[in-house]
Design a protein around this motif. Structure first.
Motif, PDB file in Angstrom:
ATOM      1  N   VAL A  90      38.403  26.884   5.686  1.00  0.00           N
ATOM      2  CA  VAL A  90      37.749  27.906   6.505  1.00  0.00           C
ATOM      3  C   VAL A  90      37.773  29.222   5.736  1.00  0.00           C
ATOM      4  N   ARG A  91      36.577  29.801   5.560  1.00  0.00           N
ATOM      5  CA  ARG A  91      36.459  31.032   4.777  1.00  0.00           C
ATOM      6  C   ARG A  91      35.784  32.136   5.591  1.00  0.00           C
ATOM      7  N   GLU A  92      36.014  33.353   5.154  1.00  0.00           N
ATOM      8  CA  GLU A  92      35.417  34.538   5.774  1.00  0.00           C
ATOM      9  C   GLU A  92      33.894  34.396   5.861  1.00  0.00           C
ATOM     10  N   HIS A  93      33.331  34.859   6.971  1.00  0.00           N
ATOM     11  CA  HIS A  93      31.893  34.904   7.241  1.00  0.00           C
ATOM     12  C   HIS A  93      31.257  33.552   7.569  1.00  0.00           C
ATOM     13  N   MET A  94      32.049  32.485   7.686  1.00  0.00           N
ATOM     14  CA  MET A  94      31.488  31.205   8.101  1.00  0.00           C
ATOM     15  C   MET A  94      31.116  31.278   9.579  1.00  0.00           C
ATOM     16  N   GLU A  95      30.059  30.588   9.956  1.00  0.00           N
ATOM     17  CA  GLU A  95      29.663  30.532  11.361  1.00  0.00           C
ATOM     18  C   GLU A  95      30.487  29.459  12.062  1.00  0.00           C
ATOM     19  N   ILE A  96      30.954  29.775  13.267  1.00  0.00           N
ATOM     20  CA  ILE A  96      31.683  28.807  14.082  1.00  0.00           C
ATOM     21  C   ILE A  96      30.738  28.321  15.163  1.00  0.00           C
ATOM     22  N   ILE A  97      30.580  26.996  15.234  1.00  0.00           N
ATOM     23  CA  ILE A  97      29.694  26.422  16.245  1.00  0.00           C
ATOM     24  C   ILE A  97      30.451  25.385  17.053  1.00  0.00           C
ATOM     25  N   GLY A  98      30.062  25.268  18.308  1.00  0.00           N
ATOM     26  CA  GLY A  98      30.650  24.255  19.164  1.00  0.00           C
ATOM     27  C   GLY A  98      30.125  22.882  18.803  1.00  0.00           C
ATOM     28  N   ALA A  99      30.695  21.852  19.410  1.00  0.00           N
ATOM     29  CA  ALA A  99      30.240  20.484  19.179  1.00  0.00           C
ATOM     30  C   ALA A  99      28.783  20.317  19.596  1.00  0.00           C
ATOM     31  N   ASP A 100      28.326  21.195  20.490  1.00  0.00           N
ATOM     32  CA  ASP A 100      26.948  21.160  20.971  1.00  0.00           C
ATOM     33  C   ASP A 100      25.990  21.964  20.085  1.00  0.00           C
ATOM     34  N   GLY A 101      26.502  22.539  18.981  1.00  0.00           N
ATOM     35  CA  GLY A 101      25.672  23.295  18.050  1.00  0.00           C
ATOM     36  C   GLY A 101      25.458  24.748  18.421  1.00  0.00           C
ATOM     37  N   VAL A 102      26.076  25.205  19.507  1.00  0.00           N
ATOM     38  CA  VAL A 102      25.910  26.582  19.974  1.00  0.00           C
ATOM     39  C   VAL A 102      26.874  27.509  19.229  1.00  0.00           C
ATOM     40  N   HIS A 103      26.360  28.662  18.818  1.00  0.00           N
ATOM     41  CA  HIS A 103      27.149  29.670  18.099  1.00  0.00           C
ATOM     42  C   HIS A 103      28.306  30.166  18.964  1.00  0.00           C
ATOM     43  N   VAL A 104      29.518  30.126  18.405  1.00  0.00           N
ATOM     44  CA  VAL A 104      30.714  30.621  19.092  1.00  0.00           C
ATOM     45  C   VAL A 104      31.163  31.942  18.495  1.00  0.00           C
ATOM     46  N   GLY A 105      31.055  32.081  17.175  1.00  0.00           N
ATOM     47  CA  GLY A 105      31.503  33.300  16.520  1.00  0.00           C
ATOM     48  C   GLY A 105      31.369  33.209  15.018  1.00  0.00           C
ATOM     49  N   THR A 106      31.945  34.204  14.347  1.00  0.00           N
ATOM     50  CA  THR A 106      31.947  34.284  12.894  1.00  0.00           C
ATOM     51  C   THR A 106      33.378  34.515  12.436  1.00  0.00           C
ATOM     52  N   VAL A 107      33.789  33.793  11.406  1.00  0.00           N
ATOM     53  CA  VAL A 107      35.159  33.897  10.898  1.00  0.00           C
ATOM     54  C   VAL A 107      35.391  35.256  10.256  1.00  0.00           C
ATOM     55  N   ASP A 108      36.438  35.947  10.704  1.00  0.00           N
ATOM     56  CA  ASP A 108      36.923  37.136  10.015  1.00  0.00           C
ATOM     57  C   ASP A 108      37.927  36.660   8.967  1.00  0.00           C
TER      58      ASP A 108
END
Length: 89
Positions: free
Chosen positions: A7-25
């Motif tokens: 897991v690296r900075e600025h990666m997009e976090i998505i749920g199992a359903d493909g919906v955006h959850v957040g961005t890695v700090d």
């Protein structure tokens, strides 16, 4: 597990359903720290007090890391219920 090192900075976090959850700090203390801009302000049903400070998602929710995305084992609406707020203090 073993996803922490992937897991690296600025990666997009998505749920199992493909919906955006957040961005890695960053990753700290076996949790993913979300960027402040993704800490609840845009999540349906979130209170205004959630905006402007960091939230965390446990690494245990990470199903896989693929390319620039962190995919969680839970759908986005469920994953946000596991978020922890930054403690003041």
């Amino acid at each position: 597990m073993g996803h922490e090192s992937n897991v690296r900075e600025h990666m997009e976090i998505i749920g199992a359903d493909g919906v955006h959850v957040g961005t890695v700090d960053k990753v700290e203390h076996h949790r993913i720290k979300l960027t402040k801009k993704d800490s609840g302000a845009q999540i349906e049903g979130a209170e205004g007090s959630h905006a402007g400070h960091h939230h965390y998602i446990p690494l245990g929710l990470v199903a896989e890391v693929e390319g620039d995305k962190v995919r969680l084992s839970a759908n986005a609406d469920v994953a946000v219920t596991f978020e922890e707020e930054e403690s003041e203090g």
